[in-house]
Design a protein around this motif. Structure first.
Motif, PDB file in Angstrom:
ATOM      1  N   SER A  29      53.776  51.608  73.879  1.00 16.10           N
ATOM      2  CA  SER A  29      52.928  52.646  73.315  1.00 16.10           C
ATOM      3  C   SER A  29      51.539  52.609  73.931  1.00 16.10           C
ATOM      4  N   SER A  30      50.979  51.418  74.064  1.00 13.86           N
ATOM      5  CA  SER A  30      49.634  51.288  74.634  1.00 13.86           C
ATOM      6  C   SER A  30      49.589  51.735  76.088  1.00 13.86           C
TER       7      SER A  30
ATOM      8  N   GLU B 150      55.303  57.927  68.604  1.00 11.62           N
ATOM      9  CA  GLU B 150      56.608  57.473  68.104  1.00 11.62           C
ATOM     10  C   GLU B 150      56.781  55.973  68.323  1.00 11.62           C
ATOM     11  N   LEU B 151      56.433  55.504  69.519  1.00  3.28           N
ATOM     12  CA  LEU B 151      56.593  54.078  69.819  1.00  3.28           C
ATOM     13  C   LEU B 151      55.594  53.227  69.039  1.00  3.28           C
ATOM     14  N   PHE B 152      54.397  53.759  68.837  1.00  4.39           N
ATOM     15  CA  PHE B 152      53.412  53.036  68.022  1.00  4.39           C
ATOM     16  C   PHE B 152      53.958  52.826  66.613  1.00  4.39           C
TER      17      PHE B 152
ATOM     18  N   ARG C 260      55.361  60.791  72.438  1.00  3.07           N
ATOM     19  CA  ARG C 260      56.187  59.585  72.571  1.00  3.07           C
ATOM     20  C   ARG C 260      55.365  58.335  72.279  1.00  3.07           C
ATOM     21  N   SER C 261      54.100  58.320  72.689  1.00  3.28           N
ATOM     22  CA  SER C 261      53.261  57.158  72.393  1.00  3.28           C
ATOM     23  C   SER C 261      53.106  56.975  70.886  1.00  3.28           C
TER      24      SER C 261
ATOM     25  N   CYS D  70      60.925  49.672  76.637  1.00  3.97           N
ATOM     26  CA  CYS D  70      61.777  50.284  75.609  1.00  3.97           C
ATOM     27  C   CYS D  70      63.232  49.872  75.791  1.00  3.97           C
TER      28      CYS D  70
ATOM     29  N   GLU E 121      44.985  55.003  67.567  1.00  2.00           N
ATOM     30  CA  GLU E 121      45.865  53.890  67.961  1.00  2.00           C
ATOM     31  C   GLU E 121      45.134  52.915  68.882  1.00  2.00           C
TER      32      GLU E 121
ATOM     33  N   SER F  38      56.570  50.207  66.536  1.00  2.00           N
ATOM     34  CA  SER F  38      56.012  48.859  66.685  1.00  2.00           C
ATOM     35  C   SER F  38      55.419  48.366  65.375  1.00  2.00           C
TER      36      SER F  38
ATOM     37  N   TYR G 124      57.595  47.459  71.919  1.00  2.00           N
ATOM     38  CA  TYR G 124      57.193  48.831  71.625  1.00  2.00           C
ATOM     39  C   TYR G 124      55.671  48.942  71.531  1.00  2.00           C
ATOM     40  N   LYS G 125      55.039  47.884  71.044  1.00  2.00           N
ATOM     41  CA  LYS G 125      53.574  47.885  70.940  1.00  2.00           C
ATOM     42  C   LYS G 125      52.945  48.090  72.310  1.00  2.00           C
TER      43      LYS G 125
END
Length: 385
Positions: free
Chosen positions: A85-86, A111-113, A108-109, A62, A164, A116, A81-82
């Motif tokens: 998130s993963s 949000e980042l997904f 948060r995962s 990040c 996801e 991405s 970000y991809k």
């Protein structure tokens, strides 16, 4: 199967799933190298250490993504970000139900997904389907090169996966190239439905599947005569059950058969077979809304397909890995044998030759997943070339 931790199947499963979602081997080495001793620890201590190294890598990515954004390099930021998130999805999945900070990790995962997807300009849209006064969340991936309504495959989770994860493994992309749209759903007992909406799992999966079909029928981009369903792992129970009882679903696929999950639980009580997550009994009680193992085992008595599969009157593909150490191969054969009223049934066992021999092909999903995509496209009269 890639076995980074020689004695810990659950952690190896997690690492392999991360690879299938696009993890980079150098980052895996950086995250896992400090965990060799922790992999031998009891669940609570070990999973806390796992969380720390994987969440730290997400933080690092990040930070790098923020630098990309400052320089206007949005596609590069999206890629970082991809993976961030993963990695958060991976370590969140291993935590106990009541582990401090787990819900924040999950949010948060998500949000980042979403970041991405937006920065990477991906063919993926978050949607919400009305359900029980709240909603089920899903990801919609549009068929490529199709004018007018397109066929669509509803895709549902197993016991501990999320929409996801299923999206990142790649089946929706492979289907889109074949002219088939996807709707990847966090059904009750999984993902957002469980964590944010408090919808626990139910054995009569047609209850929520019918609501999903209702929603799809309202959209002009969907060909209502070509709505199918695929389920992975425990989705290998949910999907056939729904197809058997929802006549508007035109075909079905299981990526890992799960004909008699009640029997699997009895064997697990006797220490037979591998667990998919740490804190297993706590996890299944949470998923199914049971107060203890006894109540859960009573619920599990309903989770089998005997008497259901015979109702299926549409094309159906049963797949299974020949070395699945979680769900015995015999259950794939049972599902296939009972598909007596399907006009086109197929049993595909993935062998060492093509890969994907482990549970739901998590060891090597691409050949298995594209086999499924081809079968779906062929049965929807879409394209494979």
């Amino acid at each position: 199967m890639f076995k980074y931790f020689p004695t810990n199947y659950v952690w190896n499963l997690s690492v392999d799933l991360a690879i299938e979602m696009g993890a980079r081997i150098g980052e895996i080495e950086e995250m896992c190298a400090p965990l060799q001793e922790a992999a031998k620890q009891p669940d609570k201590e070990g999973t806390h250490a796992f969380r720390n190294t994987w969440a730290n890598m997400a933080d690092k990515l990040c930070g790098l993504a923020a630098e990309d954004i400052e320089r206007g390099r949005l596609l590069s930021a999206g890629e970082k970000y991809k993976r961030a998130s993963s990695y958060l999805i991976t370590c969140e999945r291993l935590q106990g139900h009541n582990a401090p900070g787990r819900l924040d990790l999950y949010k948060r995962s998500l949000e980042l997904f979403q970041k991405s997807v937006e920065l990477g300009k991906e063919n993926c849209q978050r949607v919400e389907i009305p359900y029980e006064g709240k909603h089920l969340s899903a990801l919609y991936v549009k068929a490529e090169g199709v004018e007018g309504p397109a066929p669509i495959l509803i895709q549902v989770n197993g016991l501990d996966s999320t929409k996801e994860m299923k999206y990142r493994v790649g089946l929706p992309e492979w289907l889109a190239k074949r002219g088939v749209s996807s709707l990847i759903v966090d059904q009750p007992g999984t993902g957002e439905a469980l964590r944010l909406q408090n919808f626990t799992a139910r054995y009569d999966s047609e209850h929520w599947a019918s609501k999903v079909v209702d929603w799809l029928e309202q959209h002009s981009e969907v060909d209502n005569s070509r709505i199918g369903m695929e389920g992975v792992s425990l989705g290998g129970y949910y999907c056939p059950r729904a197809v058997a009882n929802e006549p508007r679903i035109a075909l079905g696929v299981v990526w890992g058969a799960n004909h008699d999950w009640r029997d699997v639980q009895k064997r697990r009580l006797e220490k037979e077979g591998d667990f998919p997550v740490p804190h297993y009994w706590q996890h299944v009680c949470w998923v199914w809304g049971a107060k203890d193992i006894d109540e859960f085992m009573q619920i599990a008595e309903n989770v089998h397909l005997d008497g259901q599969i015979e109702k299926i009157k549409v094309p159906f593909l049963v797949t299974h890995g020949e070395k699945d150490s979680q769900i015995p191969l015999k259950w794939a054969q049972r599902t296939y044998d009972q598909l007596v009223n399907s006009p086109k049934r197929e049993l595909k066992i993935f062998t060492q030759r093509e890969g994907g021999v482990q549970h739901s092909s998590f060891d090597n999903s691409i050949n298995a997943g594209q086999y499924i995509a081809d079968w779906v496209a062929e049965n929807f009269n879409a394209r494979t070339a």
